[in-house]
Design a protein around this motif. Structure first.
Motif, short mmCIF file in Angstrom:
data_model
loop_
_atom_site.label_atom_id
_atom_site.label_comp_id
_atom_site.label_asym_id
_atom_site.label_seq_id
_atom_site.Cartn_x
_atom_site.Cartn_y
_atom_site.Cartn_z
N ASP A 142 72.49 -22.42 30.29
CA ASP A 142 72.63 -21.21 31.10
C ASP A 142 74.16 -20.81 31.19
N LEU A 143 74.88 -21.91 31.72
CA LEU A 143 76.09 -21.80 31.74
C LEU A 143 76.78 -21.28 30.40
N THR A 144 76.50 -21.78 29.35
CA THR A 144 76.99 -21.28 27.96
C THR A 144 76.79 -19.81 27.89
N ARG A 145 75.58 -19.67 28.20
CA ARG A 145 75.22 -18.20 27.76
C ARG A 145 75.88 -17.32 28.81
N LEU A 151 86.68 -22.14 31.15
CA LEU A 151 85.99 -22.81 30.20
C LEU A 151 86.26 -24.21 30.11
N SER A 152 87.63 -24.68 30.07
CA SER A 152 87.65 -26.02 30.04
C SER A 152 87.19 -26.87 31.17
N ALA A 153 87.19 -26.17 32.46
CA ALA A 153 86.96 -26.80 33.64
C ALA A 153 85.27 -27.11 33.45
N ALA A 154 84.48 -26.03 32.94
CA ALA A 154 83.05 -26.16 32.82
C ALA A 154 82.75 -27.10 31.93
N THR A 155 83.43 -27.44 30.90
CA THR A 155 83.19 -28.42 29.86
C THR A 155 83.48 -29.90 30.35
N GLY A 156 84.50 -29.92 31.63
CA GLY A 156 84.91 -31.22 32.16
C GLY A 156 83.72 -31.50 33.00
N TRP A 157 83.04 -30.64 33.63
CA TRP A 157 81.94 -30.90 34.40
C TRP A 157 80.64 -31.35 33.67
N ALA A 158 80.54 -30.34 32.71
CA ALA A 158 79.22 -30.79 31.58
C ALA A 158 79.28 -32.18 30.74
N THR A 159 80.52 -32.50 30.39
CA THR A 159 80.77 -33.66 29.62
C THR A 159 80.40 -34.82 30.85
N LEU A 205 78.61 -25.83 24.47
CA LEU A 205 79.63 -25.23 25.50
C LEU A 205 81.15 -25.51 25.03
N HIS A 206 81.26 -26.57 24.60
CA HIS A 206 82.59 -26.73 23.99
C HIS A 206 83.02 -25.85 22.91
N MET A 207 82.08 -25.28 22.05
CA MET A 207 82.23 -24.49 21.00
C MET A 207 82.94 -22.99 22.13
N GLU A 208 82.16 -22.61 22.68
CA GLU A 208 82.52 -21.36 23.61
C GLU A 208 83.85 -21.59 24.10
N ALA A 209 84.34 -22.81 24.61
CA ALA A 209 85.51 -23.20 25.10
C ALA A 209 86.78 -22.98 24.06
N GLY A 210 86.15 -23.51 22.73
CA GLY A 210 87.28 -23.28 21.75
C GLY A 210 87.31 -21.88 21.44
N TRP A 211 86.43 -20.83 21.54
CA TRP A 211 86.90 -19.65 21.08
C TRP A 211 87.61 -18.81 22.26
N ALA A 212 87.50 -19.38 23.72
CA ALA A 212 88.46 -18.95 24.68
C ALA A 212 89.99 -19.23 24.39
N GLY A 213 90.02 -20.46 23.97
CA GLY A 213 91.19 -21.05 23.58
C GLY A 213 91.86 -20.45 22.51
N PHE A 214 91.00 -19.76 21.48
CA PHE A 214 91.44 -18.76 20.45
C PHE A 214 92.10 -17.71 20.97
N ASP A 215 90.99 -17.10 21.79
CA ASP A 215 91.48 -15.66 22.22
C ASP A 215 92.71 -15.80 22.96
N ALA A 216 93.10 -16.68 23.61
CA ALA A 216 94.18 -17.09 24.56
C ALA A 216 95.36 -17.36 23.59
N TRP A 217 95.12 -17.72 22.25
CA TRP A 217 96.33 -18.11 21.34
C TRP A 217 96.78 -19.54 21.92
N ARG A 218 96.00 -20.39 22.16
CA ARG A 218 96.14 -22.01 22.60
C ARG A 218 95.76 -22.84 21.63
#
Length: 242
Positions: free
Chosen positions: A40-43, A59-67, A89-102
């Motif tokens: 649900d968090l990922t969605r 997103l990275s903080a969310a993956t830390g909790w889930a991991t 969830l990590h896939m979603e966080a990966g795209w957030a990093g891409f959008d931020a150009w990180r």
């Protein structure tokens, strides 16, 4: 209590001091509700249109909790389902990093997702991680590395079970669509590398392999095919596809 004097800000004098918030402890055992929470968090994060919500740090903080949940005991079926959910969830966080150009942030999450998907034996998600990472690597100016990753994803896609069914979390494309999207991305990289003939052959294979129906949520291959035709100077073809 709070008091307001004309022309002044509210005063907090007299209020008790609130102690710092302690981290929420992990459960003693995981079950289906924890898998549902991660999904649900990922969605919700994937659907969020607010840039503050899709910030890579969020997103990275969310993956830390889930991991952290992955180290909690549970039945094998639940642990596998949770591993897949955390990978998504990590896939979603990966795209957030891409959008931020990180780039480093993006690659950390994509490679973590790939590792978790491999651990869970999820061929579909492994393939998706390779394809997404390959396309993103290309966008960061490394077409050779991106092409290699995409080719690995295309090869891996052949091992996706024919009856694969996915929830709409990281996508609901079937096996043929995933293979076609990998070839479409390969075509894009080849075009960037000035191999327009090779790009055209890959795009033709992709369009022969899969065509979208009106109910598909993720579009079709007409737009990328139009862009390739435009780069080749075939304006009439590009216009008809567009």
């Amino acid at each position: 209590g709070l008091s307001v004097v004309a022309g002044q800000q509210p005063s907090s004098r007299g209020l008790p001091r609130v102690p710092g918030l302690a981290p929420v402890p992990l459960p003693s055992r995981i079950d289906g509700i924890h898998v549902a929470q991660v999904r649900d968090l990922t969605r919700r994060l994937g659907e969020a249109g607010n840039p503050a919500i899709t910030d890579p740090d969020v997103l990275s903080a969310a993956t830390g909790w889930a991991t952290g949940l992955l180290g909690v005991p549970g039945s094998e079926p639940v642990k596998r389902a949770l591993t897949v959910a955390v990978a998504e969830l990590h896939m979603e966080a990966g795209w957030a990093g891409f959008d931020a150009w990180r780039y480093d942030r993006m690659m950390h999450h994509f490679t973590t997702a790939l590792g978790l998907a491999a651990e869970a034996g999820d061929t579909y998600l492994q393939t998706l991680a390779m394809i997404d990472a390959g396309g993103a690597i290309k966008e960061f100016g490394r077409p050779n590395d991106g092409l290699k990753m995409l080719q690995l994803g295309w090869l891996h896609a052949r091992h996706i079970p024919e009856d694969e069914q996915r929830a709409v979390v990281v996508g609901s494309l079937g096996k043929a669509a995933v293979q076609a999207c990998a070839q479409m991305e390969i075509a894009n990289v080849l075009a960037d590398m000035k191999d327009l003939g090779g790009a055209e052959r890959e795009m033709e294979k992709a369009r022969e392999l899969w065509s979208a129906t009106p109910t598909d949520l993720y579009g079709d291959l007409d737009r990328p095919a139009a862009r390739l035709a435009l780069r080749q100077g075939r304006l009439d073809t590009a216009e008809s596809l567009a």
